[in-house]
Design an enzyme around this catalytic site. Structure first.
Site, PDB file in Angstrom:
ATOM      1  N   ASP A 238      -8.444  14.132   8.541  1.00 33.82           N
ATOM      2  CA  ASP A 238      -8.194  12.815   9.132  1.00 33.82           C
ATOM      3  C   ASP A 238      -9.485  12.290   9.760  1.00 33.82           C
ATOM      4  O   ASP A 238      -9.977  12.837  10.736  1.00 33.82           O
ATOM      5  CB  ASP A 238      -7.094  12.920  10.189  1.00 33.82           C
ATOM      6  CG  ASP A 238      -6.986  11.666  11.042  1.00 33.82           C
ATOM      7  OD1 ASP A 238      -7.204  10.569  10.484  1.00 33.82           O
ATOM      8  OD2 ASP A 238      -6.702  11.794  12.240  1.00 33.82           O
TER       9      ASP A 238
ATOM     10  N   LYS B  83     -11.387  17.199  15.887  1.00 32.08           N
ATOM     11  CA  LYS B  83     -10.681  16.515  14.799  1.00 32.08           C
ATOM     12  C   LYS B  83     -10.475  17.526  13.675  1.00 32.08           C
ATOM     13  O   LYS B  83     -11.289  17.632  12.759  1.00 32.08           O
ATOM     14  CB  LYS B  83     -11.509  15.334  14.289  1.00 32.08           C
ATOM     15  CG  LYS B  83     -11.597  14.147  15.222  1.00 32.08           C
ATOM     16  CD  LYS B  83     -10.336  13.316  15.242  1.00 32.08           C
ATOM     17  CE  LYS B  83     -10.038  12.734  13.889  1.00 32.08           C
ATOM     18  NZ  LYS B  83      -8.723  12.023  13.899  1.00 32.08           N
TER      19      LYS B  83
ATOM     20  N   HIS C  64      -9.874   9.112  10.948  1.00 33.13           N
ATOM     21  CA  HIS C  64      -9.660   8.010  11.889  1.00 33.13           C
ATOM     22  C   HIS C  64      -9.990   8.528  13.289  1.00 33.13           C
ATOM     23  O   HIS C  64      -9.142   9.106  13.965  1.00 33.13           O
ATOM     24  CB  HIS C  64      -8.221   7.507  11.824  1.00 33.13           C
ATOM     25  CG  HIS C  64      -7.934   6.730  10.581  1.00 33.13           C
ATOM     26  ND1 HIS C  64      -7.580   7.334   9.407  1.00 33.13           N
ATOM     27  CD2 HIS C  64      -7.967   5.400  10.322  1.00 33.13           C
ATOM     28  CE1 HIS C  64      -7.392   6.402   8.477  1.00 33.13           C
ATOM     29  NE2 HIS C  64      -7.626   5.227   9.006  1.00 33.13           N
TER      30      HIS C  64
ATOM     31  N   TYR D 130     -11.909  -4.340   6.946  1.00 29.72           N
ATOM     32  CA  TYR D 130     -10.610  -4.056   7.564  1.00 29.72           C
ATOM     33  C   TYR D 130     -10.734  -2.983   8.644  1.00 29.72           C
ATOM     34  O   TYR D 130     -10.295  -3.152   9.786  1.00 29.72           O
ATOM     35  CB  TYR D 130      -9.600  -3.616   6.495  1.00 29.72           C
ATOM     36  CG  TYR D 130      -8.277  -3.178   7.090  1.00 29.72           C
ATOM     37  CD1 TYR D 130      -7.277  -4.105   7.351  1.00 29.72           C
ATOM     38  CD2 TYR D 130      -8.046  -1.853   7.439  1.00 29.72           C
ATOM     39  CE1 TYR D 130      -6.082  -3.719   7.936  1.00 29.72           C
ATOM     40  CE2 TYR D 130      -6.860  -1.460   8.024  1.00 29.72           C
ATOM     41  CZ  TYR D 130      -5.881  -2.392   8.270  1.00 29.72           C
ATOM     42  OH  TYR D 130      -4.714  -2.006   8.866  1.00 29.72           O
ATOM     43  N   HIS D 131     -11.322  -1.850   8.272  1.00 30.62           N
ATOM     44  CA  HIS D 131     -11.364  -0.718   9.193  1.00 30.62           C
ATOM     45  C   HIS D 131     -12.375  -0.928  10.314  1.00 30.62           C
ATOM     46  O   HIS D 131     -12.313  -0.256  11.339  1.00 30.62           O
ATOM     47  CB  HIS D 131     -11.670   0.566   8.425  1.00 30.62           C
ATOM     48  CG  HIS D 131     -10.657   0.860   7.369  1.00 30.62           C
ATOM     49  ND1 HIS D 131     -10.803   0.428   6.070  1.00 30.62           N
ATOM     50  CD2 HIS D 131      -9.465   1.502   7.420  1.00 30.62           C
ATOM     51  CE1 HIS D 131      -9.749   0.795   5.367  1.00 30.62           C
ATOM     52  NE2 HIS D 131      -8.927   1.438   6.153  1.00 30.62           N
TER      53      HIS D 131
ATOM     54  N   TYR E  91       0.867  -1.178   0.000  1.00 30.14           N
ATOM     55  CA  TYR E  91       0.000   0.000   0.000  1.00 30.14           C
ATOM     56  C   TYR E  91       0.903   1.227   0.000  1.00 30.14           C
ATOM     57  O   TYR E  91       1.629   1.470   0.956  1.00 30.14           O
ATOM     58  CB  TYR E  91      -0.875  -0.049   1.248  1.00 30.14           C
ATOM     59  CG  TYR E  91      -1.877   1.071   1.404  1.00 30.14           C
ATOM     60  CD1 TYR E  91      -2.811   1.345   0.413  1.00 30.14           C
ATOM     61  CD2 TYR E  91      -1.913   1.822   2.572  1.00 30.14           C
ATOM     62  CE1 TYR E  91      -3.755   2.340   0.585  1.00 30.14           C
ATOM     63  CE2 TYR E  91      -2.851   2.822   2.753  1.00 30.14           C
ATOM     64  CZ  TYR E  91      -3.768   3.082   1.759  1.00 30.14           C
ATOM     65  OH  TYR E  91      -4.700   4.073   1.932  1.00 30.14           O
TER      66      TYR E  91
END
Length: 682
Positions: free
Chosen positions: A554, A550, A556, A176-177, A22
């Site tokens: 981003d 935040k 996440h 995945y996340h 990646y």
């Protein structure tokens, strides 16, 4: 000289999985050089990381893009960038995975046009666009549009690719996340499968694909999963995934061909479990996680990409990525793994675990269907609150020592690490001047796209056609291709659709998350609650107010959510408005809510620009006494600079004790308000 025959007893090997890294950063030119270098090292596919402005549909000169350009991936703002990204890489011969979701249709259109310019037969193009918007609402935060329009974009892409790019995987259902956001194996299976059901129902009901071709649609659906360090459980999870997918596609959609029903997945092993403390331990974690998706032939990944040992520290260097590639190559080419049938077949232990996962996941899938499906469960906040709760429970197990992590909460003593002796050279840094160069290049493109050698038509007509198509029911792919050929930029394409579809702010899951750590007498949280209450009394307020912000793009938000939940449980009134805010919006909220501290969470690397901006705006507003705390993937040198700029405290992934962090925030509030320190009981 004749070729030496293999020794007796050796078997013919299966073909290895696709091996990817990646990768992408800084500029299209720098990333192109990296790709060609990785391909020369034996990498067998490309996995493109795009930067956050590209993923969220902003041009590099947008206010929200500041500090984010080229940080966590490559900026692709228009057709010229895509040309440079794949220069001298024949796309007809390549298998390319693109991690892109909200703007997946746009990036696929750019990719197709570049392939056409290379003279490629687009029916031969192979690869995957991730394009799973549900997990963006739940975990990664690069969503743009509301669920309905987002599902339409996905549906239109699937219908288009089945007809025009039949070897392309138009969606990669991405669990995945979800695991990184706290999902248990059961939740990971159930939420991913519920997303797949929502997508397949939408394609079936759109009328764009005849029933006799639904097998082709199902056959091109792929999945992208996470493999954690509990590799027996993770391997069983993959077997459970396959069984459930076979059942759903046969029973719900009437797919008869077993090849179409095969569970096809790629994997990146778990980055969440990589530690900043003793990062050399990450190598063995990566190997164990890779074994979970390669050992079992009947549940083996089609493609594998491994993180680098130092991802918890910052951006990996080319050498670090090479190390991860070599891990795969040693397993595939030196070991005898690929010579055998499934080595777990007939194991009672494995069968029992798989059965357990299948039963529990099917029950949760049914529960979500009763709620109206995955999209309804997103909009109600159910899925997000479940993930926040699961993640909070996991963090509590780590803090209590129930869940052990070597080098973090057990065996913490260590010899000096030569790999990180010089932290400034142990990771790759993005030149801060890159952003200015990318913005300048974008402006040149805007000024010259109508002129030779490009001679693009004026983009306004293409954008108007796109908006008209969005208002109606036409497939949006053709209008998007017209935009790509007209030299439209990423921000212009997304901006046109924002006008029609609007934007979406996903539920945060914080307010509805249950208490994960009890504040019973004698516990650490009870002591922090006592200090919170005492400080509120000393300041003459009912409750201490803490803003969790935040800034930038981003998305996440896992760490920010866990801090917000624990601060709430410690007695704070928490202000948390979710992701994607400008420094100006954060400061406005801090002033409006009259908060006692501001916590900023950034994992993308933009902290060096955005955190000082918040500090400066607070000073200008006469609120310099509000302590600002920063958290994220922040190298030591950057942390020193932030503290020098006025940040009260900096926390990074090695600081896993959330209750301790909340206690430190109370200390900073007392210090900022010139209150005496509170004694902590021995």
């Amino acid at each position: 000289m004749t070729e030496r025959q293999p020794a007796d007893g050796r078997r013919e090997k299966d073909r290895p999985w696709l091996m990817r890294t990646y990768a992408g950063h800084s500029t299209a030119e720098a990333s192109n050089e990296l790709y060609r270098r990785n391909l020369a090292k034996g990498q067998t596919g490309l996995s493109v990381a795009f930067d956050l402005p590209t993923q969220t549909g902003y041009d590099p000169d947008h206010i929200l893009a500041r500090g984010e350009v080229g940080r966590v991936g490559v900026p692709v703002s228009h057709l010229g960038d895509m040309r440079r990204l794949f220069q001298d890489i024949p796309l007809e011969q390549m298998n390319t995975s693109m991690t892109i979701n909200a703007t997946a249709m746009w990036l696929l259109a750019l990719y197709q046009v570049v392939a056409e310019e290379q003279g490629a037969d687009i029916t031969k193009l192979q690869g995957t666009t991730q394009n799973d918007i549900v997990k963006e609402y739940l975990s990664r935060g690069t969503h743009v549009f509301p669920p309905g329009p987002s599902l339409r974009l996905t549906t239109d892409m699937i219908a288009y690719t089945v007809s025009h790019i039949p070897k392309w995987n138009p969606i990669n259902i991405c669990s995945y996340h979800l695991q990184e956001a706290g999902a248990t194996p059961v939740q990971e299976i159930a939420y991913a499968m519920s997303t797949a059901i929502a997508v397949l129902d939408a394609v079936r009901d759109s009328g764009q694909v005849p029933q006799e071709h639904m097998g082709d649609v199902v056959g091109r659906i792929s999945f992208f999963v996470n493999a954690g360090v509990r590799f027996i459980e993770e391997m069983c999870k993959m077997r459970a995934f396959g069984r459930i997918w076979d059942r759903i596609t046969r029973e719900r959609y009437g797919i008869e061909d077993p090849k179409h029903r095969r569970f096809r997945y790629g994997v990146q092993v778990n980055s969440l479990g990589l530690t900043e403390a003793q990062p050399e331990n990450n190598v063995q974690r990566i190997v164990l996680e890779m074994l979970a998706v390669t050992l079992s032939k009947d549940a083996r990944a089609r493609a594998v990409q491994l993180p680098a040992w130092n991802e918890a520290l910052g951006l990996p260097r080319p050498w670090d990525q090479q190390w991860s590639l070599r891990i795969q190559q040693v397993l595939a080419y030196e070991s005898d793994l690929l010579e055998y049938d499934d080595i777990f077949e007939g194991s009672k232990v494995i069968e029992a675990k798989v059965d357990e996962l299948v039963e529990a996941a099917l029950a949760e899938i049914e529960h979500i269907q009763e709620m109206g499906g995955a999209m309804a469960a997103v909009e109600s906040g159910y899925l997000k609150s479940q993930l926040v709760a699961s993640h909070a429970a996991r963090r509590a197990r780590i803090e209590s020592g129930q869940e052990k992590i070597v080098g973090v909460n057990i065996f913490e003593g260590t010899e000096p690490n030569p790999l990180t002796a010089d932290l400034d050279t142990a990771i790759q840094t993005v030149d801060p001047a890159v952003e200015a160069r990318v913005v300048e290049s974008l402006q040149r493109w805007r000024d010259t796209r109508y002129q030779p050698p490009f001679n693009h038509p004026r983009p306004c007509k293409a954008l108007e056609r796109l908006k008209e198509a969005a208002k109606g029911t036409d497939n949006l792919m053709e209008a998007t291709l017209e935009c790509a050929r007209a030299g439209v930029t990423t921000g212009e394409w997304a901006g046109a659709l924002r006008e029609v579809f609007g934007e979406f702010r996903a539920p945060t899951g914080v307010s509805s998350a249950p208490v994960a750590v009890a504040a019973e007498d004698g516990t650490k949280l009870a002591e922090v609650r006592r200090r919170v209450d005492a400080t509120a009394r000393d300041l003459g307020v009912g409750k201490l107010r803490f803003l969790v912000g935040k800034p930038g793009l981003d998305g996440h938000s896992n760490g920010a959510e866990q801090i917000a939940v624990r601060a709430r449980d410690a007695g704070f009134e928490v202000v948390y408005q979710g992701i994607r805010l400008t420094p100006e919006q954060i400061v406005d909220a801090a002033l409006a809510e009259d908060v006692h501290a501001v916590g900023l969470s950034i994992l993308s690397g933009s902290h060096a620009q955005l955190v000082p901006d918040v500090l400066e705006r607070l000073r200008e507003a006469g609120a310099a006494d509000i302590p600002v705390i920063a958290g994220g993937i922040i190298p030591n040198g950057d942390a020193e600079q932030l503290r020098a700029a006025g940040v009260a405290a900096v926390f990074t992934p090695k600081d896993f004790d959330i209750t301790g962090i909340i206690g430190r925030i109370v200390d900073e509030i007392r210090k900022a308000n010139k209150l005496d320190p509170l004694e902590v009981p021995a």
